[in-house]
Enzyme design. Structure first.
Site, PDB file in Angstrom:
ATOM      1  N   SER A 165       0.886  -1.240   0.052  1.00 43.72           N
ATOM      2  CA  SER A 165      -0.016  -0.040  -0.079  1.00 43.72           C
ATOM      3  C   SER A 165       0.925   1.381   0.194  1.00 43.72           C
ATOM      4  O   SER A 165       1.643   1.396  -0.938  1.00 43.72           O
ATOM      5  CB  SER A 165      -0.891  -0.045   1.191  1.00 43.72           C
ATOM      6  OG  SER A 165      -1.859   1.118   1.097  1.00 43.72           O
TER       7      SER A 165
ATOM      8  N   ASP B 129     -10.397  -4.414  -5.593  1.00 38.48           N
ATOM      9  CA  ASP B 129      -9.979  -3.719  -4.437  1.00 38.48           C
ATOM     10  C   ASP B 129     -10.447  -2.256  -4.204  1.00 38.48           C
ATOM     11  O   ASP B 129     -10.475  -1.449  -4.994  1.00 38.48           O
ATOM     12  CB  ASP B 129      -8.319  -3.431  -4.723  1.00 38.48           C
ATOM     13  CG  ASP B 129      -7.556  -2.935  -3.338  1.00 38.48           C
ATOM     14  OD1 ASP B 129      -8.205  -2.311  -2.501  1.00 38.48           O
ATOM     15  OD2 ASP B 129      -6.135  -2.881  -3.440  1.00 38.48           O
TER      16      ASP B 129
ATOM     17  N   HIS C 182      -7.499  -5.467  -0.258  1.00 39.35           N
ATOM     18  CA  HIS C 182      -6.417  -4.439  -0.341  1.00 39.35           C
ATOM     19  C   HIS C 182      -5.156  -5.132   0.418  1.00 39.35           C
ATOM     20  O   HIS C 182      -4.030  -4.463   0.351  1.00 39.35           O
ATOM     21  CB  HIS C 182      -6.810  -3.091   0.338  1.00 39.35           C
ATOM     22  CG  HIS C 182      -5.743  -1.961   0.017  1.00 39.35           C
ATOM     23  ND1 HIS C 182      -5.298  -1.673  -0.946  1.00 39.35           N
ATOM     24  CD2 HIS C 182      -5.063  -1.151   0.987  1.00 39.35           C
ATOM     25  CE1 HIS C 182      -4.443  -0.741  -1.115  1.00 39.35           C
ATOM     26  NE2 HIS C 182      -4.188  -0.483   0.261  1.00 39.35           N
TER      27      HIS C 182
END
Length: 267
Positions: A95, A217, A245
């Site tokens: 991320s 996602d 995610h």
């Protein structure tokens, strides 16, 4: 301060192998990589750490001024690399850590020789010709909710971020990780994460790069993965058969296969 203690650095795996550095995302810690480490440990030296404000990092090292920008986290990464004298390491970021890795590789190209981006997003806010997945108003509401009731926000958002409603234990683990984070430090990291714009930084990446995205996602839609791939010359894009995610948690086998195949090609 001892850098390795500050960031609760853990080194495991094959001491003779190339170093792979695993970096967690917002509200998480190095434990989130526990299903990836066994896939790497036989062939690679694995370095894990917690960002200041997360996990078991030293909270006394926290500074809103430093960690109010992605550059502060990138400085941590470079300082860890310096402390361990890493050379040509592979940085695997989940991320927001994907963008931290971009900045760290630009700061210390001799330390980081390749990047793996797991569910990356350089900018979460929609812009002209760019879909980040959120409007500016969405992000303002998200941050306002987080700051007014962090525990409530964690309980609501963790299942959305994780996806996989048929496996509620995954969302519960992420919620517990969020709730274990100091709310004030989480507020700073959240603002840094969701308000950052690293799109221009992607153009400076000059190392082999793998972009991993989930098929579904809610935080980083596939348009984002395509943008990151287009922006980094020579990068590879793999769409995992995964939802959510955090594919390294929800689909570890597919994620690990993609990472190890990329690492093998680097040899």
């Amino acid at each position: 301060m001892d850098i390795l203690r500050r960031n609760h650095v853990t080194v495991t795996g094959n001491p003779q192998g190339r170093t792979v550095m695993l970096a967690h995302g917002f509200g998480c810690d190095q434990n989130m990589w526990r299903m990836t480490v066994p896939a790497l440990a036989d062939d690679y030296r694995v370095v894990l750490f917690d960002y200041v404000g997360s996990g078991r990092a030293d909270p006394s090292a926290f500074s809103e001024e430093r960690y109010g920008s992605l550059d502060g986290y990138a400085r941590d990464v470079v300082e860890i690399c310096d402390a361990l004298d890493l050379r040509d390491a592979v940085f695997v970021g989940h991320s927001v850590s994907s963008m931290v890795g971009v900045l760290a590789a630009d700061r210390a190209p001799e330390r980081i020789g390749a990047l793996v981006m797991v569910a990356p997003s350089p900018c979460y806010i929609d812009d002209e010709g760019y879909r980040g997945g959120f409007t500016a108003e969405d992000i303002d509401e998200l941050l306002e909710s987080l700051e007014s009731n962090y525990l409530g926000w964690s309980a609501t958002m963790a299942p959305v971020i994780m996806g996989n409603p048929d496996r509620p234990e995954l969302g519960e683990e992420l919620k517990n990780s969020f709730c274990a984070t100091d709310p004030e430090m989480a507020r700073v990291f959240a603002r840094t994460t969701f308000l950052s714009d690293a799109r221009e930084d992607l153009k400076r990446v000059r190392v082999p790069t793998l972009v991993l995205e989930s098929a579904e996602d809610a935080i980083a839609p596939r348009e984002v993965g395509a943008f990151v791939h287009r922006s980094i010359p020579g990068s590879s894009l793999v769409t995992l058969d995964a939802v959510g995610h955090c594919p390294h948690m929800s689909a570890p086998h597919a994620t690990n296969e993609a990472i190890t195949a990329f690492l093998a090609d680097l040899r």
